[in-house]
Scaffold this motif. Structure first.
Motif, PDB file in Angstrom:
ATOM      1  N   GLY A  63       0.754  -1.248   0.000  1.00 31.22           N
ATOM      2  CA  GLY A  63       0.000   0.000   0.000  1.00 31.22           C
ATOM      3  C   GLY A  63       0.778   1.288   0.000  1.00 31.22           C
ATOM      4  N   ILE A  66       1.060   5.933   2.775  1.00 29.88           N
ATOM      5  CA  ILE A  66      -0.227   6.316   3.374  1.00 29.88           C
ATOM      6  C   ILE A  66      -0.794   5.158   4.180  1.00 29.88           C
ATOM      7  CG2 ILE A  66      -2.647   6.837   2.853  1.00 29.88           C
ATOM      8  CD1 ILE A  66      -1.717   8.631   0.646  1.00 29.88           C
ATOM      9  N   VAL A  67      -0.745   3.985   3.603  1.00 29.86           N
ATOM     10  CA  VAL A  67      -1.289   2.809   4.287  1.00 29.86           C
ATOM     11  C   VAL A  67      -0.474   2.511   5.545  1.00 29.86           C
ATOM     12  CG1 VAL A  67      -1.706   0.337   4.083  1.00 29.86           C
ATOM     13  CG2 VAL A  67      -2.297   1.849   2.200  1.00 29.86           C
ATOM     14  N   ALA A  95      -6.307   7.244   6.414  1.00 30.02           N
ATOM     15  CA  ALA A  95      -6.030   6.944   5.005  1.00 30.02           C
ATOM     16  C   ALA A  95      -6.890   7.799   4.080  1.00 30.02           C
ATOM     17  CB  ALA A  95      -6.260   5.457   4.724  1.00 30.02           C
ATOM     18  N   ALA A  96      -8.170   7.937   4.406  1.00 22.74           N
ATOM     19  CA  ALA A  96      -9.070   8.731   3.562  1.00 22.74           C
ATOM     20  C   ALA A  96      -8.659  10.199   3.549  1.00 22.74           C
ATOM     21  CB  ALA A  96     -10.514   8.577   4.058  1.00 22.74           C
ATOM     22  N   ALA A  98      -5.659  11.477   4.171  1.00 18.28           N
ATOM     23  CA  ALA A  98      -4.378  11.619   3.468  1.00 18.28           C
ATOM     24  C   ALA A  98      -4.582  11.582   1.958  1.00 18.28           C
ATOM     25  CB  ALA A  98      -3.413  10.522   3.904  1.00 18.28           C
ATOM     26  N   ARG A  99      -5.423  10.682   1.491  1.00 26.43           N
ATOM     27  CA  ARG A  99      -5.691  10.603   0.045  1.00 26.43           C
ATOM     28  C   ARG A  99      -6.470  11.833  -0.430  1.00 26.43           C
ATOM     29  NH1 ARG A  99      -3.766   5.839  -1.783  1.00 26.43           N
ATOM     30  NH2 ARG A  99      -3.800   4.081  -0.371  1.00 26.43           N
ATOM     31  N   ALA A 100      -7.416  12.306   0.387  1.00 28.36           N
ATOM     32  CA  ALA A 100      -8.186  13.495   0.013  1.00 28.36           C
ATOM     33  C   ALA A 100      -7.300  14.731  -0.086  1.00 28.36           C
ATOM     34  CB  ALA A 100      -9.308  13.723   1.010  1.00 28.36           C
ATOM     35  N   GLY A 102      -4.303  14.638  -1.075  1.00 28.20           N
ATOM     36  CA  GLY A 102      -3.345  14.411  -2.162  1.00 28.20           C
ATOM     37  C   GLY A 102      -1.983  13.954  -1.708  1.00 28.20           C
ATOM     38  N   GLY A 104       0.906  11.209  -0.627  1.00 27.57           N
ATOM     39  CA  GLY A 104       1.266   9.876  -1.126  1.00 27.57           C
ATOM     40  C   GLY A 104       1.168   9.814  -2.624  1.00 27.57           C
TER      41      GLY A 104
END
Length: 105
Positions: A63, A66-67, A95-96, A98-100, A102, A104
């Motif tokens: 992953g 981030i994971v 995780a959500a 961090a991805r939101a 941007g 990683g």
């Protein structure tokens, strides 16, 4: 927009449901024959965490950062709060977010 229910998908769901129910009922049936000693009780208490680790480990290996960060946050919450549910929610939220944001790759 309406979706057509595919019979092969519905059959797969039915079979998976039947196997899940059979596994659980079989486990209850088999436990009638097991003496629940303190050692067995410790093993049963460790099962939820073991299942979470078994599900999360392949994701962690593949992953990325981030994971790994989300899992570290979940582990920290699990150690501090001793609540697996809150730990899983924490990991998913980290995780959500961090991805939101941007972060990683």
């Amino acid at each position: 927009m309406s979706e057509v229910l595919r019979s092969d998908v519905m059959m797969a769901f039915a079979v998976m449901t039947a196997v899940t129910v059979a596994s659980r009922l079989g486990g209850f049936w088999l436990m009638r024959y097991v003496d629940v000693t303190p050692r067995v009780r410790r093993m049963l208490d460790a099962l939820p965490g073991s299942i979470i680790v078994a599900a999360a480990l392949p994701v962690a290996v593949n992953g990325g950062p981030i994971v790994m960060f989300a899992l570290a946050a979940a582990m920290a919450v699990s150690i501090v709060r001793r609540n697996d549910f809150i730990a899983v929610i924490t990991g998913m939220t980290v995780a959500a977010l961090a991805r939101a944001l941007g972060l990683g790759g």
